[in-house]
Design an enzyme around this catalytic site. Structure first.
Site, PDB file in Angstrom:
ATOM      1  N   SER A 143      38.432  26.151  26.217  1.00 52.39           N
ATOM      2  CA  SER A 143      37.358  25.650  25.361  1.00 52.39           C
ATOM      3  C   SER A 143      37.586  24.159  25.032  1.00 52.39           C
ATOM      4  CB  SER A 143      37.493  26.518  24.308  1.00 52.39           C
ATOM      5  OG  SER A 143      36.573  25.632  22.897  1.00 52.39           O
ATOM      6  N   TYR A 156      39.214  31.448  16.886  1.00 49.19           N
ATOM      7  CA  TYR A 156      38.648  30.940  17.944  1.00 49.19           C
ATOM      8  C   TYR A 156      39.494  29.947  18.399  1.00 49.19           C
ATOM      9  CZ  TYR A 156      35.492  29.643  21.516  1.00 49.19           C
ATOM     10  OH  TYR A 156      34.766  29.282  23.014  1.00 49.19           O
TER      11      TYR A 156
HETATM   12  P1  NAP Z   1      28.309  34.845  25.782  1.00 53.35           P
HETATM   13  O1  NAP Z   1      26.909  34.796  26.572  1.00 53.35           O
HETATM   14  O2  NAP Z   1      28.255  35.549  24.441  1.00 53.35           O
HETATM   15  O3  NAP Z   1      29.074  35.822  26.787  1.00 53.35           O
HETATM   16  C1  NAP Z   1      30.405  36.460  26.436  1.00 53.35           C
HETATM   17  C2  NAP Z   1      30.695  37.507  27.235  1.00 53.35           C
HETATM   18  O4  NAP Z   1      32.027  38.222  26.805  1.00 53.35           O
HETATM   19  C3  NAP Z   1      29.451  38.710  27.218  1.00 53.35           C
HETATM   20  O5  NAP Z   1      29.686  39.015  28.602  1.00 53.35           O
HETATM   21  C4  NAP Z   1      30.150  39.501  26.333  1.00 53.35           C
HETATM   22  O6  NAP Z   1      29.942  40.921  26.514  1.00 53.35           O
HETATM   23  C5  NAP Z   1      31.847  39.414  26.693  1.00 53.35           C
HETATM   24  N1  NAP Z   1      32.803  40.100  25.823  1.00 53.35           N
HETATM   25  C6  NAP Z   1      32.921  39.531  24.545  1.00 53.35           C
HETATM   26  N2  NAP Z   1      33.548  40.634  23.662  1.00 53.35           N
HETATM   27  C7  NAP Z   1      34.001  41.584  24.662  1.00 53.35           C
HETATM   28  C8  NAP Z   1      34.716  42.915  24.739  1.00 53.35           C
HETATM   29  N3  NAP Z   1      35.377  43.290  23.416  1.00 53.35           N
HETATM   30  N4  NAP Z   1      34.915  43.224  25.847  1.00 53.35           N
HETATM   31  C9  NAP Z   1      34.351  43.042  27.037  1.00 53.35           C
HETATM   32  N5  NAP Z   1      33.431  41.852  26.983  1.00 53.35           N
HETATM   33  C10 NAP Z   1      33.313  41.304  25.995  1.00 53.35           C
HETATM   34  O7  NAP Z   1      28.887  33.576  25.681  1.00 53.35           O
HETATM   35  P2  NAP Z   1      29.526  32.402  26.873  1.00 53.35           P
HETATM   36  O8  NAP Z   1      29.241  31.168  26.319  1.00 53.35           O
HETATM   37  O9  NAP Z   1      29.118  32.805  28.162  1.00 53.35           O
HETATM   38  O10 NAP Z   1      30.989  32.488  26.753  1.00 53.35           O
HETATM   39  C11 NAP Z   1      31.978  33.209  27.875  1.00 53.35           C
HETATM   40  C12 NAP Z   1      33.416  32.357  27.675  1.00 53.35           C
HETATM   41  O11 NAP Z   1      33.458  31.014  27.529  1.00 53.35           O
HETATM   42  C13 NAP Z   1      34.107  32.971  26.305  1.00 53.35           C
HETATM   43  O12 NAP Z   1      35.460  32.904  26.274  1.00 53.35           O
HETATM   44  C14 NAP Z   1      33.744  31.730  25.508  1.00 53.35           C
HETATM   45  O13 NAP Z   1      34.643  31.376  24.339  1.00 53.35           O
HETATM   46  C15 NAP Z   1      33.574  30.478  26.310  1.00 53.35           C
HETATM   47  N6  NAP Z   1      33.194  29.219  25.933  1.00 53.35           N
HETATM   48  C16 NAP Z   1      31.874  29.323  25.901  1.00 53.35           C
HETATM   49  C17 NAP Z   1      31.440  27.772  25.282  1.00 53.35           C
HETATM   50  C18 NAP Z   1      30.000  27.630  25.231  1.00 53.35           C
HETATM   51  O14 NAP Z   1      29.490  26.609  24.958  1.00 53.35           O
HETATM   52  N7  NAP Z   1      29.077  28.832  25.425  1.00 53.35           N
HETATM   53  C19 NAP Z   1      32.258  26.674  25.182  1.00 53.35           C
HETATM   54  C20 NAP Z   1      33.578  26.879  25.360  1.00 53.35           C
HETATM   55  C21 NAP Z   1      34.208  28.190  25.820  1.00 53.35           C
HETATM   56  P3  NAP Z   1      28.535  41.559  25.802  1.00 53.35           P
HETATM   57  O15 NAP Z   1      27.052  40.877  26.123  1.00 53.35           O
HETATM   58  O16 NAP Z   1      28.661  42.921  25.711  1.00 53.35           O
HETATM   59  O17 NAP Z   1      28.835  41.163  24.207  1.00 53.35           O
END
Ligand code: NAP
Length: 251
Positions: A143, A156
Site C-alpha cells: 500500500s 492498516y
Molecule cells: P476490496 O474490493 O474490499 O477487496 C478485498 C478482498 O479481500 C475481497 O475479496 C475480500 O473478500 C477479501 N478479504 C477481506 N477479508 C478477508 C478474509 N478474512 N478472508 C478472505 N478474504 C478476505 O478491496 P481492494 O481495494 O480490492 O483490496 C485488495 C487489496 O489491495 C487489499 O490488501 C488492500 O489493502 C490493498 N490495497 C487497496 C488499495 C485501494 O486503493 N483500493 C490501495 C492499496 C492497497 P470479501 O469480498 O468476502 O470481503
C-alpha cells in the site's frame, strides 16, 4: 522472439479474488496464460467466468483468512485441482478506520490477522512447495501506507508496513532458492475498500489533487505489474515494492 511475460502452463493462487484488485490481477494473469485458484470467503464466480473466458482453468477455494487455519489447505487444494503452485498473490485485505485515541483491540487484531499474519503463513505454505521445486513467484499487495503514515488507520498502516518488511525478509531468505518475493503497492484504486474515501467529497478532492495522473486507478491498472512480477521478465527482481500509483509517491 520468446515472450518473457508468457505465463502459459503456470498456476497462480490469488486471494480475495471475487472483486476489486484481486479480480483485476486474476484476470490479467489468466490473460497472460495462467490457470488460477481463486481464494476467498466470498466465492469468486464472476472472476471464474472471466478466467474461463480467457481460456484458462479456474478453481474456486473457500477460505476465511481472518485466521491461518486454512493456509495449508489452500495450497493442497490448488495442487490437487490444478497440479502445482507457481505464483502466489496475497491480495486479501481489510481496513478499519478510527482515531488512534479510540482505536479498539478488535480493530487492531482483525486487520493485523488478515493482512499480515495470514499473509505470512500463506507465503510459508506456498514457499515450502516452491522451494522444493526450485522456483516460484510471490507477490504481496502492499500500500502507499507501506511508505507513509496515513491517518485514522493504525492497524492498516502497521500491517502494510509489515508486508513491505516481510517481503524483503522473504526475498533475502528465498532468492537463492529460486523464489522471487516482491510486492505491489497500489495507489488510490476505486474499489469497495476505498468506497468511503471516494464518497467523502473533501478527502476525494484532496486525493485527486495529489495524483499526477489526475484520476483514481482501476483494478485493471495493476495487471501489468502483476504479470511482470509473476513472469520470467522479473527473474532478477527481489524484495522490491513496486508502486502503481499514478505518481502519488513522486509528489
Ligand atoms: P476490496 O474490493 O474490499 O477487496 C478485498 C478482498 O479481500 C475481497 O475479496 C475480500 O473478500 C477479501 N478479504 C477481506 N477479508 C478477508 C478474509 N478474512 N478472508 C478472505 N478474504 C478476505 O478491496 P481492494 O481495494 O480490492 O483490496 C485488495 C487489496 O489491495 C487489499 O490488501 C488492500 O489493502 C490493498 N490495497 C487497496 C488499495 C485501494 O486503493 N483500493 C490501495 C492499496 C492497497 P470479501 O469480498 O468476502 O470481503
Amino acid at each position: 522472439m520468446t515472450n518473457i511475460f508468457d505465463l502459459s502452463g503456470k498456476v497462480a493462487i490469488v486471494t480475495g479474488a471475487n472483486t476489486g484488485i484481486g479480480q483485476g490481477i486474476a484476470v490479467a494473469l489468466a490473460e497472460a496464460g495462467a490457470d488460477i485458484a481463486l481464494v476467498g470467503r466470498s466465492i469468486a464466480d464472476e472472476t471464474a467466468a472471466l478466467v474461463r473466458g480467457a481460456g484458462r482453468r479456474a478453481a474456486l477455494i473457500a477460505a476465511d483468512l481472518a485466521t491461518i487455519e486454512p493456509v495449508q489447505a489452500i495450497v493442497d487444494q490448488t495442487i490437487a485441482e490444478l497440479g502445482r503452485v507457481d505464483i502466489l498473490v496475497n491480495n486479501a485485505g481489510t481496513i478499519r478506520r478510527a482515531d488512534a485515541v479510540d482505536f479498539s483491540e478488535e480493530d487492531w487484531d482483525a486487520v493485523i490477522d488478515t493482512n499480515l499474519k495470514s499473509l505470512f503463513f500463506l507465503c510459508q505454505a506456498a514457499g515450502r512447495h516452491m522451494i522444493a521445486r526450485g522456483s516460484g513467484k510471490i507477490i504481496n499487495i502492499a500500500s502507499m501506507l507501506s511508505f507513509q503514515g496515513g491517518i485514522r488507520v493504525p492497524s492498516y498502516t502497521a500491517s502494510k508496513s509489515g508486508v513491505a518488511g516481510l517481503t524483503k525478509l522473504l526475498a533475502n531468505e528465498w532468492a537463492a532458492r529460486g523464489v522471487n518475493v516482491n510486492a505491489i503497492a497500489p495507489g488510490y484504486i476505486a474499489t469497495n475498500n476505498t468506497a468511503a474515501l471516494q464518497a467523502d467529497e473533501t478527502r476525494n478532492r484532496q486525493i485527486m489533487e495529489r495524483i499526477p495522473a489526475g484520476r483514481w486507478g482501476a483494478p485493471s491498472d495493476l495487471g501489468g505489474a502483476a504479470v511482470f512480477l509473476a513472469s520470467s521478465a522479473s527473474d532478477y527482481v527481489q524484495g522490491h515494492i513496486l508502486a502503481v500509483d499514478g505518481g502519488w509517491l513522486a509528489r
